[in-house]
Motif scaffolding. Structure first.
Motif, PDB file in Angstrom:
ATOM      1  N   SER A   1     -21.369 -14.410   7.228  1.00 24.25           N
ATOM      2  CA  SER A   1     -21.211 -14.707   5.803  1.00 24.25           C
ATOM      3  C   SER A   1     -19.992 -13.933   5.327  1.00 24.25           C
ATOM      4  CB  SER A   1     -22.441 -14.295   5.008  1.00 24.25           C
ATOM      5  OG  SER A   1     -23.520 -15.147   5.297  1.00 24.25           O
ATOM      6  N   TYR A   2     -19.391 -14.411   4.227  1.00 28.99           N
ATOM      7  CA  TYR A   2     -18.119 -13.842   3.756  1.00 28.99           C
ATOM      8  C   TYR A   2     -18.188 -13.562   2.261  1.00 28.99           C
ATOM      9  CZ  TYR A   2     -16.233 -15.412   8.201  1.00 28.99           C
ATOM     10  OH  TYR A   2     -16.005 -15.598   9.533  1.00 28.99           O
ATOM     11  N   SER A   3     -17.405 -12.579   1.842  1.00 30.51           N
ATOM     12  CA  SER A   3     -17.240 -12.330   0.412  1.00 30.51           C
ATOM     13  C   SER A   3     -15.797 -11.922   0.157  1.00 30.51           C
ATOM     14  CB  SER A   3     -18.201 -11.252  -0.089  1.00 30.51           C
ATOM     15  OG  SER A   3     -17.928 -10.019   0.543  1.00 30.51           O
ATOM     16  N   ARG A   4     -15.349 -12.195  -1.063  1.00 26.91           N
ATOM     17  CA  ARG A   4     -13.977 -11.858  -1.469  1.00 26.91           C
ATOM     18  C   ARG A   4     -14.056 -11.195  -2.837  1.00 26.91           C
ATOM     19  NH1 ARG A   4      -9.682 -14.142  -4.447  1.00 26.91           N
ATOM     20  NH2 ARG A   4      -7.642 -13.967  -3.448  1.00 26.91           N
TER      21      ARG A   4
ATOM     22  N   TYR B   1     -18.322 -15.739  -2.779  1.00 27.21           N
ATOM     23  CA  TYR B   1     -19.059 -15.689  -1.528  1.00 27.21           C
ATOM     24  C   TYR B   1     -18.861 -17.004  -0.790  1.00 27.21           C
ATOM     25  CZ  TYR B   1     -21.370 -11.711  -3.669  1.00 27.21           C
ATOM     26  OH  TYR B   1     -21.628 -10.506  -4.273  1.00 27.21           O
TER      27      TYR B   1
ATOM     28  N   ARG C   1     -15.724 -12.465  -7.996  1.00 29.58           N
ATOM     29  CA  ARG C   1     -16.148 -12.277  -6.607  1.00 29.58           C
ATOM     30  C   ARG C   1     -16.612 -13.637  -6.096  1.00 29.58           C
ATOM     31  NH1 ARG C   1     -17.689  -8.531  -2.857  1.00 29.58           N
ATOM     32  NH2 ARG C   1     -17.215  -6.802  -4.237  1.00 29.58           N
TER      33      ARG C   1
ATOM     34  N   MET D   1     -19.454 -19.442  -5.559  1.00 30.29           N
ATOM     35  CA  MET D   1     -19.920 -19.475  -4.195  1.00 30.29           C
ATOM     36  C   MET D   1     -19.381 -20.729  -3.514  1.00 30.29           C
ATOM     37  SD  MET D   1     -23.766 -19.080  -2.716  1.00 30.29           S
ATOM     38  CE  MET D   1     -23.809 -17.352  -3.188  1.00 30.29           C
TER      39      MET D   1
ATOM     40  N   GLU E   1     -22.665 -17.802   2.428  1.00 25.50           N
ATOM     41  CA  GLU E   1     -23.571 -16.700   2.131  1.00 25.50           C
ATOM     42  C   GLU E   1     -25.000 -17.121   2.428  1.00 25.50           C
ATOM     43  OE1 GLU E   1     -24.655 -12.872   0.984  1.00 25.50           O
ATOM     44  OE2 GLU E   1     -22.693 -13.711   1.363  1.00 25.50           O
TER      45      GLU E   1
ATOM     46  N   PHE F   1     -11.063 -12.810   2.384  1.00 24.17           N
ATOM     47  CA  PHE F   1     -12.505 -12.659   2.563  1.00 24.17           C
ATOM     48  C   PHE F   1     -12.795 -11.655   3.679  1.00 24.17           C
ATOM     49  CE2 PHE F   1     -12.342 -16.677   0.382  1.00 24.17           C
ATOM     50  CZ  PHE F   1     -13.537 -16.785  -0.302  1.00 24.17           C
TER      51      PHE F   1
ATOM     52  N   ARG G   1     -19.216 -10.731   7.496  1.00 24.89           N
ATOM     53  CA  ARG G   1     -20.311  -9.881   7.972  1.00 24.89           C
ATOM     54  C   ARG G   1     -21.065 -10.650   9.055  1.00 24.89           C
ATOM     55  NH1 ARG G   1     -21.054 -10.500   2.871  1.00 24.89           N
ATOM     56  NH2 ARG G   1     -23.212 -11.164   3.027  1.00 24.89           N
TER      57      ARG G   1
END
Length: 200
Positions: free
Chosen positions: A195-198, A31, A29, A1, A34, A63, A66
């Motif tokens: 917020s982002y995630s990859r 974040y 993964r 994270m 987040e 990424f 959201r």
């Protein structure tokens, strides 16, 4: 994270830092910004309007963002807000601050939680009104009382977050009325928080 990243919005520096983080974390993964909880007492996501280079660097690094929260601000006092009658105030630890409760008999029908002001800035963490008590102006009255409490604790400004990312048709998470109430009361939108995630 990836919890926090600041490089004065120098895109090249931000991009290098993100690559460094991804190399250090390896194939997993990841974040970024987040939102773990509304009570983390930190910035609830990345304010994309004020941090466009960071947002662009995250997207270019793979990424996906959201759009989750509306970040709002007002100076105190706000004029002509109604106030709730017969509410109680108690100290709460998580988050540090106060809880205002309004009861109908013994039944808790509405509550607000405010954070202890820091450097003249208070936080309105939430206002909640039971479905059976809605459309009676209780939320707006509790907002007025909460802002008075914050001002009494030394707040000259108040911030709040509205998690208005509810899927269409989800009545439990619909924040249309809350957004309308804060707009009507005089709060201004500072930014949208993402917020982002990859993926791996």
């Amino acid at each position: 994270m990836l919890l926090w990243l600041h490089a004065r919005e120098d895109f090249d520096v931000v991009a290098v830092m993100i690559r460094h983080v991804l190399d250090a974390l390896g194939p997993c993964r990841v974040y970024a910004f987040e939102i773990a909880s509304a009570l983390t007492l930190g910035m609830e996501g990345l304010p994309v309007g004020h941090r466009p280079s960071t947002a662009r660097a995250l997207v270019e690094a793979g990424f996906t963002g959201r759009d989750l929260w509306r970040y709002m601000w007002a100076s105190t006092p706000l004029a002509e807000l109604p106030h709730a009658d017969n509410y109680t105030v108690s100290t709460c630890d998580e988050p540090p601050g106060q809880r205002l409760e309004f009861r109908d008999g013994k039944e808790l029908v509405a509550e607000a939680v405010i954070g202890q002001p820091q450097a003249g800035i208070g936080v309105l963490w939430w206002i909640s009104v039971a479905p059976t008590a809605r459309r009676r102006g209780l939320g707006l009255a509790l907002l007025g009382s909460s802002l008075d409490q914050l001002a009494g604790l030394g707040a000259e400004q108040v911030i709040l977050y509205v998690d208005d990312d509810a899927p269409p048709g989800d009545p439990d998470r619909d924040r249309t009325a809350a957004n309308r109430m804060y707009d009507r009361a005089g709060f201004l939108q500072v930014d949208r928080l993402h917020s982002y995630s990859r993926p791996t």
